[in-house]
Every structure is written in structure tokens, then in C-alpha cells.
Design an enzyme around this catalytic site. Structure first.
Site, PDB file in Angstrom:
ATOM      1  N   GLU A 252     -74.659   6.066 -34.407  1.00 17.31           N
ATOM      2  CA  GLU A 252     -75.793   5.428 -33.655  1.00 17.31           C
ATOM      3  C   GLU A 252     -76.324   4.384 -34.558  1.00 17.31           C
ATOM      4  OE1 GLU A 252     -79.108   4.556 -33.071  1.00 17.31           O
ATOM      5  OE2 GLU A 252     -79.894   6.590 -33.492  1.00 17.31           O
ATOM      6  N   CYS A 288     -84.930   2.634 -34.056  1.00 15.05           N
ATOM      7  CA  CYS A 288     -83.932   2.141 -33.344  1.00 15.05           C
ATOM      8  C   CYS A 288     -84.186   1.804 -31.894  1.00 15.05           C
ATOM      9  CB  CYS A 288     -82.784   2.789 -33.729  1.00 15.05           C
ATOM     10  SG  CYS A 288     -82.665   4.746 -33.131  1.00 15.05           S
TER      11      CYS A 288
END
Length: 496
Positions: A252, A288
């Protein structure tokens, strides 16, 4: 600058095969809100210690993989209870070492525990063996554990992004070696030790350190899977290191997430304006999946900017993370502060208008810590670095667009594709969302406000490989094993 350790200094060690293992030396972790204060110390792990942790996990796996799913769930639920009992202490430690305000640290714990509970609730049904009877015989499909998992977590959400890996890995029957980030190593280690206390020795191990330890975790042949959350450039090195032994990977990575405001968006919707402000500046912009570039239809652009500034000035209060009035704390480390400052200064030199946002609660503290006053950047070009690069800090550009085709192209030309959001009338927003290249697109909200751990999360393009959360986030820690039991062993097209 002389750094002083205070009376609440925390010391964590490597945790290998159920024991704390001291290192030859320790590194200090400062408080980003007050860099003169040492929050704690964490070990400088050697490559040999990392290999020892991997070996311990491999040894434990031979037994743990045979454990019953009910036992795994029971152990994990006991760990959850103990984390809840220690939550206030963990939150305060997280806030001190990371810099995020207390409410934000509690929010991270909320997400972490919510995911762990969901994983426990779903593990039995998701991992259940399937037996399919059919006209040609019987097929058994099982979801077997992979082996040793090397989990490398980042500094922005160190607890949530460690437990997102630990819980499904262990529930699926794997063992794990966790490496927290050196920028937020303390609270994550404490949580991992609490979980480890409910599992057999060697099932969970924790190491620290720099690139040499990372190389060991990603190249050691005993490691079967890598679960990494972090930067795209680091992930490229991980993929190369893992290629020699063809490891499973869940990555990720970075994202330059866009928020798109369509012509039909109501700029007078105060709750929606607050949601986008929070989506830009929660955790000082260090998430993020936060909205990092905002595109607004030209017909509502001027009114949007005015209402955005009003909403930002109401919500943003920069100060001590322990002050209940604070909504935005410092950035986590000096390197990140300097990087974001550089992007903002570059935008200013290119002719952009930089507007400071929010209220500073204590000017002296702001000057001493790793603080950045949140900023809005206007009049920049679509190709400026502050637009096309991931800032990961408290600044955001807002740009106008003329039609849907233009903004869809602007969104999709990015090398990233983690999350996105579209704001406006639901039917219009969904129509646009279907054409966006992203792992997740949210409608009329963004960032963690739209996160649901029941559904898979991850990126496309250079924002990652694989998915976390949801049922898929459990199955990603398994191998699918098919056992066929045919009735007719002689195939009709093979001559006797």
C-alpha cells in the site's frame, strides 16, 4: 541543541521468540512538538538479529499453522481486550512520539480496534474450507497459511497500519516479524507486545533498524510474504529484493489523491466544506488517503475558495497535541517539514498565491517544534510539483476545471491511484467516479471519513499491489489449495 530526556521516557527492545532482546545501541525518538524532549529509545537492530527473528517465526510456524481457527480467534480477542484496557496510555505515547493531537490518536486506535474486531468476526467464515460435490466427483478448497510474514509499517498511522497486517496474518495461521518505522516506533511496539502476550512464543516478533534490516526482511528465503505500507520508491527496492524468491506481496503505497467538486456542488453546505477541510489537514496532512489536490468547477470556483477559507479558519487550530483545542499538530519529523516547506516555496516562486489558514494557539511552541501552518495554494499550474507530487503535509492546491472530460484526464494522468473523491449530486458524482483510475472513490466525503474496514482498500498503478481490509484483506494472507477427488479416472478422449 541539547536534547533532554524527561521522566516519562519509554524504552522498547527487539522482541524475538517471546523475549525482549537488547541491542548493542539505542536510538532516541524525540517529541515533534518539542524536539528537545526525548519520548523514548528504540533499538538499533542488527541484520543478524533480524535473521534470528525470522528464524524464530519460521520455527513457530510449523506448529502455529496447525492451530484451530477457534483458538486463533480466542487469542486475538483477548489481545483486543488488553489493548482496550491500555488504550489511554497507548494514545498518549502515540501522541507524544508522533505529534498527532490526542483526538486523532484516539481515532487511530478506533480504526485499529474496529479492524481487529471485524477480522475476528469474519475469519471463521472467510477461511472456512469449501467442499463442492459435482457430477465428476468432489473438490475441496482450503485457504492455507502462507508462512512467515515480514510486515513493515509506516510512521503516519503506526498502530493502525501494523494491526492491519498482524490481525489477518495470525488469524490465517501465519507468523510475523514486524518492523515499525524509526519515526514512530514506540506505541506500535507496545501494541505488538500486548498481542504477542496472547500467542505462543515466536508467532509475533518485532525488530527495528534501518535499510540493512529491511533488506534482510525482504530477501531472506524463510520469509514467504511481505506486507509493506510506505513510499513507492522504497517499494521498488522491496520488489527487487523479493524477486529472487518470488514472495507474496501486499504493497500500500503513495497517493496523490484528488477531490473533484462538480458544478452541482452546494458551496453553502457547511458540513461538506468542513469534511473537505478535515480531509486535507487531518494528521497535519500526513495520511496516504487524504485529499492532496482539489479540482473545482470554474462556475463555483471563486465562491468555493471563499467558503473553504472560512471553514478552514474555523476548524484549524495549531498547537500542542495535548491541548484539547488543538486540531492540527506538528508534522512528524524535520525531514518531512523541510520537504513540504520546499514544495510551498517552489509554488510561491512559480507565481502561486499561498494563503495561511487557521489559528495558532501558541506561537512560541510553533517556533520550537516541527510545525507548519496549514496553507492553501491558488493560481498554480496543473503541472506544478505541489500538484503532481504527494505533499504529505499541511498544504493543498485548489485548481479550477472547465468540464468533466478535462478533470477526469487531470485525475487519471497521475502515476498514482490510491483514493479519490467526487462531490456533487450523487448521480453525477457516481458517473464521474466510474471513470476514475483509483482503488477507492468516495462520494461527498474523503479520507478516513469515508473509510469502511468491511471493504477492500488499496491502490492501482504505482499506489500499490493487492488489497487490505475487508474479506480480501484476510484472504491475502492465505494460499488457495484445491484438492480434487474425481469419480471417473479414465478420460474419454484418451485411448486404451
Amino acid at each position: 541543541m541539547t536534547i533532554q530526556a524527561d521522566k516519562e521516557t519509554i524504552v522498547v527492545e527487539n522482541f524475538i521468540k517471546g523475549q525482549r532482546v537488547e541491542s548493542i545501541s539505542q536510538s532516541a525518538k524525540e517529541n515533534p512538538a518539542n524536539p528537545n524532549e526525548i519520548v523514548g529509545y528504540f533499538p538499533v537492530t542488527t541484520k543478524e538479529q533480524a535473521a534470528e527473528a525470522i528464524a524464530a517465526a519460521a520455527e513457530a510456524f510449523t506448529v502455529w499453522k496447525q492451530s484451530a481457527i477457534d483458538e486463533r480467534i480466542t487469542r486475538m480477542r483477548k489481545a483486543i481486550e488488553k489493548i482496550r484496557a491500555a488504550e489511554n496510555d497507548i494514545v498518549q505515547l502515540l501522541s507524544r512520539e508522533h505529534g498527532k493531537p490526542l483526538y486523532d490518536a484516539h481515532g487511530e486506535m478506533y480504526v485499529a480496534l474496529m479492524w481487529m474486531e471485524y477480522a475476528c468476526d469474519q475469519a471463521k467464515s472467510v477461511l472456512q474450507e469449501e467442499v463442492k460435490e459435482h457430477e465428476t466427483g468432489k473438490t475441496i478448497i482450503s485457504h492455507d497459511p502462507i508462512g512467515v510474514v515480514a510486515a513493515i509499517s509506516p510512521w503516519n498511522y503506526p498502530i493502525a497500519l501494523s494491526t492491519i497486517k498482524i490481525a489477518p496474518a495470525l488469524l490465517a495461521g501465519n507468523t510475523i516479524v514486524l518492523k515499525p518505522s524509526p519515526f514512530a516506533p514506540l506505541a506500535a511496539t507496545k501494541v505488538a507486545e500486548i498481542i504477542a502476550g496472547e500467542f505462543p512464543a515466536g508467532v509475533i516478533n518485532v525488530v527495528h533498524g534501518e535499510s540493512d534490516v529491511g533488506v534482510e526482511l525482504t530477501s531472506n528465503p524463510l520469509v514467504a510474504k511481505i506486507a509493506f505500507t510506505g513510499g513507492t520508491e522504497t517499494a521498488k527496492h522491496i520488489m527487487k529484493a523479493a524477486s529472487e524468491t518470488i514472495k507474496h506481496m501486499t504493497l500500500e503505497l503513495g497517493g496523490n489523491d484528488a477531490a473533484i467538486f462538480l458544478e452541482g456542488f452546494d458551496v453553502n453546505d457547511e458540513r461538506a466544506m468542513r469534511r473537505i477541510v478535515v480531509s486535507n489537514f487531518l494528521t497535519a496532512g500526513q495520511i496516504c488517503m487524504i485529499a492532496k489536490r482539489v479540482y473545482v468547477h470554474r462556475s463555483i470556483y471563486d465562491a468555493f475558495v471563499d467558503k473553504y477559507i472560512e471553514a478552514a479558519n474555523r476548524w484549524i487550530r495549531i498547537g500542542d497535541p495535548f491541548d484539547p483545542n488543538t486540531t492540527v499538530g506538528p508534522v512528524n519529523n524535520l525531514k518531512q517539514k523541510q520537504y513540504v516547506e520546499g514544495l510551498v516555496e517552489d509554488a510561491r516562486k512559480r507565481g502561486a498565491k499561498v494563503i495561511p489558514l487557521g489559528q495558532i494557539l501558541d506561537q512560541k511552541q510553533i517556533e520550537e517544534g516541527y510545525y507548519l501552518q496549514p496553507t492553501l495554494v491558488l493560481d498554480c499550474d496543473y503541472r506544478d510539483p505541489i500538484v503532481v507530487e504527494e505533499q504529505f503535509g499541511p498544504t493543498v492546491p485548489i485548481l479550477p476545471f472547465d468540464d468533466e472530460e478535462q478533470v477526469i484526464a487531470l485525475h487519471n494522468e497521475s502515476i498514482y491511484g490510491l483514493t479519490s473523491s467526487v462531490w456533487g449530486r450523487e448521480e453525477d458524482a457516481i458517473r464521474v467516479a466510474r471513470r476514475l483510475e483509483a482503488g477507492t472513490t468516495m462520494i461527498n466525503t474523503a479520507a478516513v471519513q469515508g473509510l469502511d474496514v468491511r471493504f477492500p482498500f488499496g491502490g492501482v498503478k504505482q499506489s500499490g499491489v493487492g488489497r487490505e481490509y475487508g474479506e480480501e484483506g484476510i484472504l491475502t494472507y492465505t494460499e488457495t489449495h484445491v484438492i480434487n477427488v474425481p469419480k471417473a479416472l479414465d478420460l474419454p478422449y484418451i485411448p486404451e
